[in-house]
Scaffold this active site. Structure first.
Site, mmCIF file in Angstrom:
data_model
loop_
_atom_site.group_PDB
_atom_site.id
_atom_site.type_symbol
_atom_site.label_atom_id
_atom_site.label_comp_id
_atom_site.label_asym_id
_atom_site.label_seq_id
_atom_site.Cartn_x
_atom_site.Cartn_y
_atom_site.Cartn_z
ATOM 1 N N ASN A 1 44.613 30.420 44.830
ATOM 2 C CA ASN A 1 43.226 30.027 44.651
ATOM 3 C C ASN A 1 42.629 31.200 43.880
ATOM 4 O O ASN A 1 42.595 32.319 44.394
ATOM 5 C CB ASN A 1 42.554 29.856 46.015
ATOM 6 C CG ASN A 1 41.059 29.646 45.909
ATOM 7 O OD1 ASN A 1 40.469 29.730 44.835
ATOM 8 N ND2 ASN A 1 40.430 29.387 47.040
ATOM 9 N N ALA B 1 39.803 32.233 43.381
ATOM 10 C CA ALA B 1 38.680 32.901 44.038
ATOM 11 C C ALA B 1 39.134 33.853 45.148
ATOM 12 O O ALA B 1 38.330 34.620 45.668
ATOM 13 C CB ALA B 1 37.730 31.850 44.618
ATOM 14 N N CYS B 2 40.406 33.827 45.483
ATOM 15 C CA CYS B 2 40.948 34.616 46.598
ATOM 16 C C CYS B 2 41.373 36.005 46.126
ATOM 17 O O CYS B 2 42.179 36.146 45.206
ATOM 18 C CB CYS B 2 42.133 33.858 47.191
ATOM 19 S SG CYS B 2 43.143 34.797 48.328
ATOM 20 N N SER B 3 40.854 37.036 46.783
ATOM 21 C CA SER B 3 41.191 38.409 46.383
ATOM 22 C C SER B 3 42.669 38.719 46.640
ATOM 23 O O SER B 3 43.292 39.451 45.859
ATOM 24 C CB SER B 3 40.304 39.414 47.115
ATOM 25 O OG SER B 3 40.525 39.358 48.502
ATOM 26 N N ARG C 1 44.571 37.319 43.699
ATOM 27 C CA ARG C 1 44.398 38.151 42.498
ATOM 28 C C ARG C 1 45.212 39.430 42.607
ATOM 29 O O ARG C 1 45.832 39.863 41.634
ATOM 30 C CB ARG C 1 42.915 38.442 42.265
ATOM 31 C CG ARG C 1 42.125 37.202 41.855
ATOM 32 C CD ARG C 1 40.719 37.537 41.353
ATOM 33 N NE ARG C 1 39.944 38.346 42.270
ATOM 34 C CZ ARG C 1 39.161 37.875 43.248
ATOM 35 N NH1 ARG C 1 39.065 36.576 43.432
ATOM 36 N NH2 ARG C 1 38.477 38.701 44.023
#
Length: 119
Positions: free
Chosen positions: A6, A8-10, A13
């Site tokens: 996802n 948006a997930c740190s 990333r």
């Protein structure tokens, strides 16, 4: 190797940053857009050696709405959990890396990403 993320997930990333730093050859699957089928979820669970409740984000609003905390965590209830993950992909723990050797890891830590890279 494939990584389910996802954006948006740190943690996702961070995993991608480490894969890139190590020069890994991988494909990205944005599993909220390209939702895995129940059969794909079962296959990943087999590769992980886990049960569906082990990779379920039980604190998500969808999980609370479904009442997942009260669902049986047994063989008879397994398909119900898998179907819930397919219907509500936000509930799937992330990132998940499928390694070259046929295994998979939930890659929430640097150590787990490195483990996948070593396989």
């Amino acid at each position: 190797m494939e990584i389910w993320i996802n954006p948006a997930c740190s943690k996702c990333r961070s995993a991608l940053t480490l894969l890139d730093a190590e020069g890994a050859d991988y494909t990205v699957r944005r599993y909220l857009e390209d939702v895995p089928s129940p059969d794909e979820i079962r296959a990943v669970l087999d590769r992980l050696g886990l049960e569906p409740w082990d990779i379920t984000r039980t604190q998500e609003a969808d999980a609370k709405e479904l009442g997942l905390k009260d669902w049986p965590r047994d063989a008879a209830g397994r398909d119900r959990w898998v179907e819930a993950l397919a219907a509500h992909p936000k509930l799937i723990q992330r990132p998940i890396i499928t390694a070259e050797d046929g295994s998979a890891v939930v890659a929430r830590t640097e150590e787990a990403v490195r483990d996948a890279l070593s396989r």
